[in-house]
Design a protein around this motif. Structure first.
Motif, PDB file in Angstrom:
ATOM      1  N   THR A 111       0.787  -1.235   0.000  1.00 61.22           N
ATOM      2  CA  THR A 111       0.000   0.000   0.000  1.00 61.22           C
ATOM      3  C   THR A 111       0.819   1.284   0.000  1.00 61.22           C
ATOM      4  O   THR A 111       0.260   2.357  -0.208  1.00 61.22           O
ATOM      5  N   GLY A 112       2.113   1.184   0.320  1.00 60.32           N
ATOM      6  CA  GLY A 112       2.932   2.380   0.449  1.00 60.32           C
ATOM      7  C   GLY A 112       2.744   3.098   1.763  1.00 60.32           C
ATOM      8  O   GLY A 112       3.324   4.162   1.986  1.00 60.32           O
ATOM      9  N   LEU A 113       1.941   2.536   2.664  1.00 65.17           N
ATOM     10  CA  LEU A 113       1.669   3.161   3.956  1.00 65.17           C
ATOM     11  C   LEU A 113       2.653   2.685   5.013  1.00 65.17           C
ATOM     12  O   LEU A 113       2.988   1.501   5.070  1.00 65.17           O
ATOM     13  N   SER A 114       3.065   3.603   5.867  1.00 65.88           N
ATOM     14  CA  SER A 114       3.915   3.276   7.008  1.00 65.88           C
ATOM     15  C   SER A 114       3.008   3.151   8.230  1.00 65.88           C
ATOM     16  O   SER A 114       2.282   4.089   8.560  1.00 65.88           O
ATOM     17  N   ILE A 115       3.022   1.976   8.866  1.00 63.98           N
ATOM     18  CA  ILE A 115       2.143   1.748  10.019  1.00 63.98           C
ATOM     19  C   ILE A 115       2.948   1.232  11.203  1.00 63.98           C
ATOM     20  O   ILE A 115       4.057   0.732  11.051  1.00 63.98           O
ATOM     21  N   GLN A 116       2.323   1.324  12.371  1.00 64.86           N
ATOM     22  CA  GLN A 116       2.851   0.738  13.602  1.00 64.86           C
ATOM     23  C   GLN A 116       1.746  -0.156  14.165  1.00 64.86           C
ATOM     24  O   GLN A 116       0.874   0.318  14.909  1.00 64.86           O
ATOM     25  N   PRO A 117       1.760  -1.436  13.799  1.00 63.57           N
ATOM     26  CA  PRO A 117       0.692  -2.347  14.215  1.00 63.57           C
ATOM     27  C   PRO A 117       0.668  -2.572  15.727  1.00 63.57           C
ATOM     28  O   PRO A 117       1.705  -2.650  16.373  1.00 63.57           O
ATOM     29  N   VAL A 118      -0.554  -2.677  16.271  1.00 66.79           N
ATOM     30  CA  VAL A 118      -0.772  -2.969  17.687  1.00 66.79           C
ATOM     31  C   VAL A 118      -1.539  -4.293  17.748  1.00 66.79           C
ATOM     32  O   VAL A 118      -2.575  -4.451  17.097  1.00 66.79           O
ATOM     33  N   PHE A 119      -1.040  -5.222  18.549  1.00 62.00           N
ATOM     34  CA  PHE A 119      -1.628  -6.559  18.643  1.00 62.00           C
ATOM     35  C   PHE A 119      -3.009  -6.513  19.291  1.00 62.00           C
ATOM     36  O   PHE A 119      -3.204  -5.885  20.327  1.00 62.00           O
ATOM     37  N   LEU A 120      -3.988  -7.181  18.659  1.00 67.32           N
ATOM     38  CA  LEU A 120      -5.348  -7.281  19.189  1.00 67.32           C
ATOM     39  C   LEU A 120      -5.599  -8.629  19.850  1.00 67.32           C
ATOM     40  O   LEU A 120      -6.244  -8.717  20.876  1.00 67.32           O
ATOM     41  N   GLY A 121      -5.154  -9.695  19.196  1.00 69.32           N
ATOM     42  CA  GLY A 121      -5.397 -11.050  19.681  1.00 69.32           C
ATOM     43  C   GLY A 121      -5.510 -12.008  18.520  1.00 69.32           C
ATOM     44  O   GLY A 121      -5.464 -11.609  17.358  1.00 69.32           O
ATOM     45  N   PRO A 122      -5.679 -13.285  18.808  1.00 77.16           N
ATOM     46  CA  PRO A 122      -5.753 -14.294  17.746  1.00 77.16           C
ATOM     47  C   PRO A 122      -7.177 -14.520  17.242  1.00 77.16           C
ATOM     48  O   PRO A 122      -8.147 -14.253  17.940  1.00 77.16           O
ATOM     49  N   SER A 123      -7.267 -15.029  16.013  1.00 77.24           N
ATOM     50  CA  SER A 123      -8.522 -15.499  15.425  1.00 77.24           C
ATOM     51  C   SER A 123      -8.247 -16.870  14.830  1.00 77.24           C
ATOM     52  O   SER A 123      -7.127 -17.180  14.448  1.00 77.24           O
ATOM     53  N   GLU A 124      -9.299 -17.653  14.732  1.00 77.15           N
ATOM     54  CA  GLU A 124      -9.163 -18.985  14.158  1.00 77.15           C
ATOM     55  C   GLU A 124     -10.308 -19.207  13.184  1.00 77.15           C
ATOM     56  O   GLU A 124     -11.443 -18.822  13.450  1.00 77.15           O
ATOM     57  N   TYR A 125      -9.991 -19.834  12.055  1.00 80.55           N
ATOM     58  CA  TYR A 125     -11.021 -20.133  11.061  1.00 80.55           C
ATOM     59  C   TYR A 125     -10.721 -21.504  10.471  1.00 80.55           C
ATOM     60  O   TYR A 125      -9.600 -21.761  10.016  1.00 80.55           O
ATOM     61  N   ILE A 126     -11.711 -22.385  10.492  1.00 81.36           N
ATOM     62  CA  ILE A 126     -11.558 -23.736   9.942  1.00 81.36           C
ATOM     63  C   ILE A 126     -12.596 -23.905   8.850  1.00 81.36           C
ATOM     64  O   ILE A 126     -13.780 -23.659   9.065  1.00 81.36           O
ATOM     65  N   ASP A 127     -12.133 -24.338   7.668  1.00 82.04           N
ATOM     66  CA  ASP A 127     -13.033 -24.478   6.526  1.00 82.04           C
ATOM     67  C   ASP A 127     -12.499 -25.557   5.594  1.00 82.04           C
ATOM     68  O   ASP A 127     -11.368 -25.458   5.122  1.00 82.04           O
ATOM     69  N   GLU A 128     -13.296 -26.583   5.352  1.00 78.53           N
ATOM     70  CA  GLU A 128     -12.978 -27.625   4.376  1.00 78.53           C
ATOM     71  C   GLU A 128     -11.539 -28.130   4.477  1.00 78.53           C
ATOM     72  O   GLU A 128     -10.807 -28.168   3.496  1.00 78.53           O
ATOM     73  N   GLY A 129     -11.124 -28.518   5.664  1.00 85.89           N
ATOM     74  CA  GLY A 129      -9.797 -29.083   5.841  1.00 85.89           C
ATOM     75  C   GLY A 129      -8.683 -28.066   6.009  1.00 85.89           C
ATOM     76  O   GLY A 129      -7.537 -28.431   6.229  1.00 85.89           O
ATOM     77  N   ASN A 130      -8.998 -26.788   5.876  1.00 87.19           N
ATOM     78  CA  ASN A 130      -8.000 -25.743   6.092  1.00 87.19           C
ATOM     79  C   ASN A 130      -8.187 -25.172   7.490  1.00 87.19           C
ATOM     80  O   ASN A 130      -9.310 -24.969   7.939  1.00 87.19           O
ATOM     81  N   HIS A 131      -7.074 -24.872   8.128  1.00 89.67           N
ATOM     82  CA  HIS A 131      -7.112 -24.337   9.488  1.00 89.67           C
ATOM     83  C   HIS A 131      -6.205 -23.114   9.512  1.00 89.67           C
ATOM     84  O   HIS A 131      -5.001 -23.225   9.335  1.00 89.67           O
ATOM     85  N   PHE A 132      -6.817 -21.946   9.706  1.00 89.35           N
ATOM     86  CA  PHE A 132      -6.082 -20.688   9.690  1.00 89.35           C
ATOM     87  C   PHE A 132      -6.071 -20.087  11.094  1.00 89.35           C
ATOM     88  O   PHE A 132      -7.111 -20.021  11.748  1.00 89.35           O
ATOM     89  N   ILE A 133      -4.903 -19.646  11.520  1.00 89.64           N
ATOM     90  CA  ILE A 133      -4.771 -18.913  12.770  1.00 89.64           C
ATOM     91  C   ILE A 133      -4.165 -17.564  12.422  1.00 89.64           C
ATOM     92  O   ILE A 133      -3.104 -17.486  11.810  1.00 89.64           O
ATOM     93  N   SER A 134      -4.884 -16.509  12.804  1.00 84.46           N
ATOM     94  CA  SER A 134      -4.448 -15.150  12.499  1.00 84.46           C
ATOM     95  C   SER A 134      -4.124 -14.417  13.789  1.00 84.46           C
ATOM     96  O   SER A 134      -4.883 -14.476  14.753  1.00 84.46           O
ATOM     97  N   PHE A 135      -2.992 -13.748  13.796  1.00 78.29           N
ATOM     98  CA  PHE A 135      -2.602 -12.898  14.908  1.00 78.29           C
ATOM     99  C   PHE A 135      -2.971 -11.473  14.503  1.00 78.29           C
ATOM    100  O   PHE A 135      -2.252 -10.820  13.754  1.00 78.29           O
ATOM    101  N   ASP A 136      -4.142 -11.031  14.975  1.00 76.19           N
ATOM    102  CA  ASP A 136      -4.754  -9.799  14.499  1.00 76.19           C
ATOM    103  C   ASP A 136      -4.132  -8.557  15.138  1.00 76.19           C
ATOM    104  O   ASP A 136      -3.811  -8.550  16.318  1.00 76.19           O
ATOM    105  N   HIS A 137      -4.027  -7.519  14.321  1.00 73.59           N
ATOM    106  CA  HIS A 137      -3.466  -6.238  14.739  1.00 73.59           C
ATOM    107  C   HIS A 137      -4.364  -5.121  14.223  1.00 73.59           C
ATOM    108  O   HIS A 137      -5.205  -5.329  13.356  1.00 73.59           O
ATOM    109  N   THR A 138      -4.152  -3.942  14.740  1.00 72.09           N
ATOM    110  CA  THR A 138      -4.810  -2.754  14.231  1.00 72.09           C
ATOM    111  C   THR A 138      -3.758  -1.663  14.061  1.00 72.09           C
ATOM    112  O   THR A 138      -2.703  -1.714  14.691  1.00 72.09           O
TER     113      THR A 138
END
Length: 143
Positions: A56-83
């Motif tokens: 994006t060309g943007l300079s950011i300073q991410p702040v940790f929010l917490g984890p998310s989890e999503y399971i769909d059709e054999g896929n398992h995603f874990i996201s470490f969410d930030h804002t």
């Protein structure tokens, strides 16, 4: 793709109007928040800052929010969410093959979103006492 667990970090980038920056590859239908795969030896914040600068060309300073989890059709995603917040309400960066969209909280859920992005955004806004009006008709992004 072989089934397994995919770990990545995502960032909700909000401007001063409270709009969220969404990104998609032009050949794909759904938008997502910017994200990066977890890379050994690189902090999540640095991974996201580098990826967002590249996308994006943007300079950011991410702040940790917490984890998310999503399971769909054999896929398992874990996201470490930030804002991250930025002062500008405009985005002039152009990268071939990518489409950018600023969406307000009531527009977010009329936009085609990757399922995990939808889940992350719903949780983020509900946690802050913001309940989007979900009665809006979906926008047409097929062109």
């Amino acid at each position: 793709m072989e089934a397994g667990i995919e770990n990545f970090a995502g960032v909700i980038i909000e401007n001063k109007e409270g709009e969220v920056l969404l990104v998609r590859k032009v050949e794909q239908y759904a938008y997502a928040i910017p994200w990066c795969r977890v890379t050994p030896g690189i902090s999540l914040q640095q991974c996201l800052a580098d990826r967002v600068m590249n996308l994006t060309g943007l300079s950011i300073q991410p702040v940790f929010l917490g984890p998310s989890e999503y399971i769909d059709e054999g896929n398992h995603f874990i996201s470490f969410d930030h804002t991250a917040r930025i002062d500008s309400s405009e985005h002039h960066y152009i990268r071939e093959g990518l489409d950018y969209l600023w969406a307000g909280v009531n527009e977010l859920f009329t936009v085609p979103l990757v399922a995990l992005t939808r889940q992350i955004l719903e949780r983020h806004f509900l946690k802050h006492g913001i309940e989007p009006e979900l009665s809006s008709e979906p926008k047409d992004f097929s062109s």
